[in-house]
Write an enzyme that holds these catalytic residues in place. Structure first.
Site, PDB file in Angstrom:
ATOM      1  N   HIS A 255       0.799  -1.223   0.000  1.00  0.00           N
ATOM      2  CA  HIS A 255       0.000   0.000   0.000  1.00  0.00           C
ATOM      3  C   HIS A 255       0.834   1.277   0.000  1.00  0.00           C
ATOM      4  CE1 HIS A 255      -3.171  -2.724   2.100  1.00  0.00           C
ATOM      5  NE2 HIS A 255      -2.825  -3.158   0.898  1.00  0.00           N
ATOM      6  N   GLU A 347     -12.769   1.262  -4.561  1.00  0.00           N
ATOM      7  CA  GLU A 347     -13.622   2.455  -4.638  1.00  0.00           C
ATOM      8  C   GLU A 347     -13.157   3.434  -5.705  1.00  0.00           C
ATOM      9  OE1 GLU A 347     -13.644   4.387  -0.824  1.00  0.00           O
ATOM     10  OE2 GLU A 347     -14.579   2.666   0.179  1.00  0.00           O
ATOM     11  N   TYR A 368      -9.054 -10.419   3.858  1.00  0.00           N
ATOM     12  CA  TYR A 368      -8.731 -11.360   2.782  1.00  0.00           C
ATOM     13  C   TYR A 368      -9.092 -12.790   3.153  1.00  0.00           C
ATOM     14  CZ  TYR A 368      -6.360  -7.714   0.190  1.00  0.00           C
ATOM     15  OH  TYR A 368      -6.087  -6.569  -0.507  1.00  0.00           O
TER      16      TYR A 368
END
Ligand code: HEC
Length: 474
Positions: A255, A347, A368
């Site tokens: 990330h 999103e 997950y």
């Protein structure tokens, strides 16, 4: 009644103390499969994958169907047995399964060399821009003279000549990057006045690699932004635009965010939450944020949190997980971002100053491993997404189309998907998503989608690593 109590008791007994860690597949097998089928195909209760919903298909409808049940029809109210988070994870599971079922019946637009690919509004051909010689291309920028700059994740900045030839040698002297996990050299963009000032911006994982006491290599890094000029194939005039304090570097390999857009002399860019989930909500940390800085790195005095002593002044918006798409609508200057959700819950967001996008306190996804995160998908004071994708597409790369090469797609938004290996066309009218269509599928992980100045659509693919472009079929 007795039967209902029996089922409820059985249900309660069957849920272990750490109920919320139970994987959703196990929940389904235990509580639902007997009536709805091991493959969701239906039995006493209807099919849960055929897209037919008697009681509504929205998130809220399916949640209500499970939570409240229909006792007359022998579907119990599962809220008496399962937590809200568990019911929410079942909703996500059913959405995943329905999606898989639908995919099997569709004929996706898989382009093949020399052939025409048909979509609803335009038919296109695929042309290879670079077939060989690239290793994990990550982002592309177009220079005014027809050359293109391409980043490779391991740390090389490559140049494609106007005639399409890939320079075998990377640009020399580019900043050292920490190639670790999902991070490395990521974004490249040029200044809007590049023709006069020559600035090239790079976004990359910046940190240290050390050998730990156990002899294993330890990496600590965070996303940073720098600019420089390319002269005689060398990186020169290096300047840091944003280099977070080393205390924010993390050992996590996930990330990193990045992606740049420019508007009104400001640079916007994203930093992912680096696996530190709640850091997204913490304005004193750079993780999980979208930033706005002046093009030279100074903080604009009118940034939304510039006056707050506890906040990092460069922050423009927060509550992001891992934004890896950023684009400006040429019609009104609005900023759009795509971000990776967890399992479910990718999103598309319209980015507003000072707004909170909710990660991880609200999400449309789950962990997950199929255990629930939260039942909350919306909350007062949190920006709702303009589009949510369940299952996740692994959204990466985003651009609005300009020019007249594909006139019926003009000003549509194009998003890549790594896992789904797709390019998705998204139409936005008056700030709302009104149409979506997958226009390319199944030729590799899509890392970046970029509309070239000539109006063609470039697609950076990983596995196999190459660059193609979409041109109209005539
Ligand atoms: C004892 C059998 C039974 C079990 C167990 C059961 N269901 Fe059902 N379910 C039904 C029946 C029968 C219906 C149809 C009710 C109706 O038409 O109103 C139904 C309806 C539904 C619906 C609404 C479907 C629609 O078309 O709108 C959903 C969603 C659903 N079930 C999910 C679940 C989930 C998730 C579980 C496990 C937690 C579960 N069910 C367990 C029998 C069952």
């Amino acid at each position: 009644m007795i039967r209902c109590i029996a089922i409820c008791l059985l249900g309660l007994w069957a849920v272990p103390a750490s109920a919320d860690r139970v994987k959703v597949e196990a929940l389904y097998a235990q509580h639902c499969a007997a009536c709805h089928g091991a493959e969701y195909e239906g039995g006493v209760g209807g099919s849960l994958v055929d897209g037919e919903w008697k009681h509504g298909s929205s998130d809220e409808d399916v949640y209500r169907s499970i939570a409240k049940g229909n006792v007359e029809m022998q579907m119990q109210a599962w809220e008496e047995v399962l937590s809200a988070g568990q019911i929410r994870s079942l909703v996500i599971l059913l959405q995943e399964k329905e999606h898989q079922f639908r995919e099997k019946q569709q004929k996706p637009p898989v382009p093949a060399a020399g052939e025409v690919t048909k979509t609803r509004m335009h038919d296109y051909r695929i042309e290879t821009v670079v077939a060989d010689g690239l290793k994990t291309p990550w982002a592309i920028a177009f220079l005014p003279d027809g050359r293109r700059l391409v980043t490779e994740k391991h740390g090389a900045l490559r140049v494609i000549a106007a005639d399409g030839a890939l320079d075998p040698k990377p640009v020399e002297g580019t900043p050292e990057v920490t190639d670790h996990g999902q991070g490395g050299l990521m974004e490249v963009a040029i200044h809007p006045q590049f023709a006069s000032n020559g600035w090239v911006y790079l976004g990359f994982a910046d940190g240290t690699k050390e050998t730990g006491p156990d002899g294993k290599e330890q990496t600590r890094s965070i996303t940073a932004v720098a600019r420089g000029r390319i002269r005689d194939h060398c990186w020169t005039d290096h300047e840091w635009i944003y280099r977070p304090d080393p205390m924010f570097r993390s050992r996590a390999g996930v990330h990193f965010g990045t992606r740049f857009v420019f508007r009104d002399g400001f640079l916007f860019f994203a930093i992912g939450e680096r696996g530190g989930m709640m850091e997204s909500q913490d304005l004193s940390r750079p993780t999980g944020k979208i930033f706005r800085l002046q093009d030279d790195g100074r903080v604009p005095a009118d940034n939304p949190f510039a006056d707050r002593p506890d906040a990092i002044a460069g922050i423009w918006s927060y509550g992001h997980r891992n934004p890896q798409g950023l684009a400006i609508d040429p019609r009104d200057g609005s900023i759009w971002s795509t971000e990776h959700g967890p399992r479910g819950g990718d999103e598309l967001n319209r980015i507003r100053a000072g707004a909170n996008y909710g990660w991880p306190v609200v999400t449309h996804g789950m962990n997950y491993d199929g255990s629930p995160m939260t039942a909350e998908t919306t909350r007062e004071g949190i920006e709702a997404a303009a589009a949510v994708w369940v299952p996740s597409l692994a959204v990466c790369g985003l651009d609005f189309l300009e020019g007249d090469v594909f006139p019926d797609w003009k000003h549509d938004l194009f998003s890549g998907g790594l896992v789904t290996e797709e390019v998705r066309r998204i139409r936005i009218t008056d700030g709302r998503v009104v149409d979506q269509e997958v226009i390319l599928k199944g030729i590799g992980r899509v890392r970046d989608v970029a509309c070239a100045p000539d109006g063609t659509i470039h697609v950076l693919l990983n596995r196999p690593d190459r660059i193609v472009r979409l041109v109209p079929a005539r």
